[in-house]
Design a protein around this motif. Structure first.
Motif, short mmCIF file in Angstrom:
data_model
loop_
_atom_site.label_atom_id
_atom_site.label_comp_id
_atom_site.label_asym_id
_atom_site.label_seq_id
_atom_site.Cartn_x
_atom_site.Cartn_y
_atom_site.Cartn_z
N ALA A 183 -21.61 -6.55 35.94
CA ALA A 183 -20.42 -5.84 35.45
C ALA A 183 -20.53 -5.49 33.97
N GLY A 184 -20.08 -4.27 33.62
CA GLY A 184 -20.14 -3.87 32.22
C GLY A 184 -19.17 -2.76 31.88
N ASP A 185 -19.08 -2.48 30.57
CA ASP A 185 -18.13 -1.45 30.11
C ASP A 185 -18.69 -0.51 29.04
N SER A 186 -19.92 -0.77 28.52
CA SER A 186 -20.38 0.12 27.45
C SER A 186 -21.89 0.34 27.47
N GLY A 187 -22.35 1.12 26.49
CA GLY A 187 -23.74 1.59 26.46
C GLY A 187 -24.80 0.51 26.56
N ASN A 188 -24.54 -0.65 25.96
CA ASN A 188 -25.58 -1.67 26.02
C ASN A 188 -25.65 -2.32 27.41
N ASP A 189 -24.74 -1.94 28.30
CA ASP A 189 -24.76 -2.46 29.68
C ASP A 189 -25.51 -1.53 30.64
N PHE A 197 -29.06 -3.31 41.39
CA PHE A 197 -28.21 -4.38 41.92
C PHE A 197 -26.80 -3.85 42.12
N PRO A 198 -26.03 -4.43 43.06
CA PRO A 198 -24.62 -4.07 43.17
C PRO A 198 -23.96 -4.24 41.79
N SER A 199 -23.36 -3.18 41.29
CA SER A 199 -22.85 -3.19 39.92
C SER A 199 -21.49 -2.54 39.84
N VAL A 200 -20.76 -2.87 38.77
CA VAL A 200 -19.47 -2.24 38.56
C VAL A 200 -19.30 -1.78 37.12
N ILE A 201 -18.80 -0.56 37.00
CA ILE A 201 -18.35 -0.04 35.71
C ILE A 201 -16.83 -0.22 35.75
N VAL A 202 -16.29 -1.06 34.88
CA VAL A 202 -14.85 -1.34 34.94
C VAL A 202 -14.06 -0.10 34.49
N GLU A 214 -24.31 9.24 38.89
CA GLU A 214 -23.80 8.39 39.97
C GLU A 214 -24.98 7.69 40.67
N HIS A 215 -24.78 6.45 41.05
CA HIS A 215 -25.77 5.72 41.85
C HIS A 215 -25.01 5.07 42.99
N SER A 216 -25.62 4.97 44.15
CA SER A 216 -24.90 4.41 45.30
C SER A 216 -24.56 2.94 45.07
N PHE A 217 -25.36 2.25 44.26
CA PHE A 217 -25.13 0.82 44.05
C PHE A 217 -24.19 0.53 42.87
N VAL A 218 -23.76 1.59 42.18
CA VAL A 218 -22.83 1.38 41.06
C VAL A 218 -21.42 1.80 41.49
N TYR A 219 -20.53 0.84 41.50
CA TYR A 219 -19.14 1.09 41.89
C TYR A 219 -18.32 1.35 40.64
N ARG A 220 -17.52 2.41 40.68
CA ARG A 220 -16.65 2.70 39.53
C ARG A 220 -15.25 2.21 39.86
N ALA A 221 -14.86 1.13 39.23
CA ALA A 221 -13.56 0.53 39.53
C ALA A 221 -12.45 1.38 38.92
N THR A 222 -11.31 1.39 39.58
CA THR A 222 -10.16 2.05 38.96
C THR A 222 -9.44 1.04 38.07
N LYS A 223 -9.55 -0.24 38.43
CA LYS A 223 -8.86 -1.27 37.64
C LYS A 223 -9.68 -1.64 36.40
N GLU A 224 -8.98 -2.18 35.42
CA GLU A 224 -9.61 -2.47 34.13
C GLU A 224 -10.05 -3.94 33.99
N ILE A 229 -13.65 -6.13 38.05
CA ILE A 229 -14.70 -6.98 38.65
C ILE A 229 -14.21 -7.46 40.02
N HIS A 230 -12.96 -7.89 40.07
CA HIS A 230 -12.36 -8.35 41.32
C HIS A 230 -12.38 -7.24 42.37
N GLU A 231 -12.01 -6.04 41.93
CA GLU A 231 -11.99 -4.88 42.84
C GLU A 231 -13.39 -4.64 43.42
N ALA A 232 -14.41 -4.72 42.54
CA ALA A 232 -15.79 -4.46 42.99
C ALA A 232 -16.31 -5.59 43.87
#
Ligand code: GLC
Ligand code: MG
Length: 239
Positions: A183-189, A197-202, A214-224, A229-232
């Motif tokens: 899980a991450g939120d910025s450029g260094n992530d 790996f299964p991943s989430v952009i919060v 877009e990548h199939s393994f990267v989930y873009r969460a609507t929640k912050e 993370i919970h959503e993903a």
């Protein structure tokens, strides 16, 4: 750590940390599961700063703490530094040489960190960062340059970075079959989020992450924050 079946590898500021209510909700959710979720924190902060944040925010002590944008790793009960990783990175690392080059460029301000395993600066002008990148390349200095949040410039040893440090830990503890969420939120992530790996952009992520392909393994969460993370987690691992 060797026997971990479920892993959360998460950035701290702006990802796990940022909304106290969501954080408590995520931690409660993990407690309710029949399995244990082992924690790997992967932060841009240096060790002392990461420990202060863990204390201030009352975060669970992680199984592994990766600091300084993946240039230092601490693990075990007393969070001992991983010396194998440290030595590996030191092989081709020339911070003094990098400092001389950076000091010669206007528009870069040193972060004055108490560490030498990375060289970090502040810069608001992307053109200056490009000049730095070109100058380092011309000088043939092995490095990885990461610009995040339109502010932080990190120059790291070539073999390091959040993604490479995570892969090192997965290999070292034979965790490649564990269920993992990154899980991450910025450029260094970006590096760790795009390893496959299964991943989430919060939901509150910086523009530089939202602009990524877009990548199939990267989930873009609507929640912050932690709610993202919970959503993903539910998206990937709902039983
Ligand atoms: C954190 C660190 C800073 C680093 C930034 C981006 O804010 O404190 O040193 O440059 O992350 O990686
Ligand atoms: Mg962050």
């Amino acid at each position: 750590m060797q026997k971990a079946t479920h892993l959360l590898a998460t950035d701290l500021d702006g990802t796990l940390v940022g909304n106290k209510e969501s954080l408590l909700m995520l931690l409660d959710f993990y407690k309710e599961q029949t399995y244990k979720v082992s924690l790997i924190y992967i932060t841009g902060r240096h060790y002392k700063s990461a420990l202060s944040l863990i204390k201030e925010e009352n975060l669970p002590v992680p199984d592994v703490l990766i600091t300084d944008v993946g240039t230092a790793i601490y693990s075990g009960h007393s969070l001992q530094e991983d010396l194998e990783w440290k030595q590996r990175l030191e092989q081709s690392w020339v911070p003094k040489h990098i400092e001389v080059i950076a000091n010669g460029l206007q528009g870069l301000t040193s972060q004055n960190l108490p560490v030498t395993n990375r060289c970090s600066y502040y810069a608001t002008d992307a053109a200056v960062v490009e000049t730095l990148r070109e100058t380092l390349e011309k000088a043939e200095i092995p490095h990885k340059l990461i610009y995040s949040g339109g502010r932080d410039v990190d120059i790291l040893p070539m073999e390091s970075g959040k993604g490479q440090a995570l892969q090192y830990i997965l290999d070292k503890y034979q965790l490649n079959n564990a269920k993992l969420l990154v899980a991450g939120d910025s450029g260094n992530d970006i590096e760790m989020l795009t390893m496959g790996f299964p991943s989430v952009i919060v939901g509150n992520a910086q523009a530089e992450l939202l602009e990524q392909a877009e990548h199939s393994f990267v989930y873009r969460a609507t929640k912050e924050y932690a709610a993202g993370i919970h959503e993903a987690w539910q998206h990937f691992y709902k039983e």
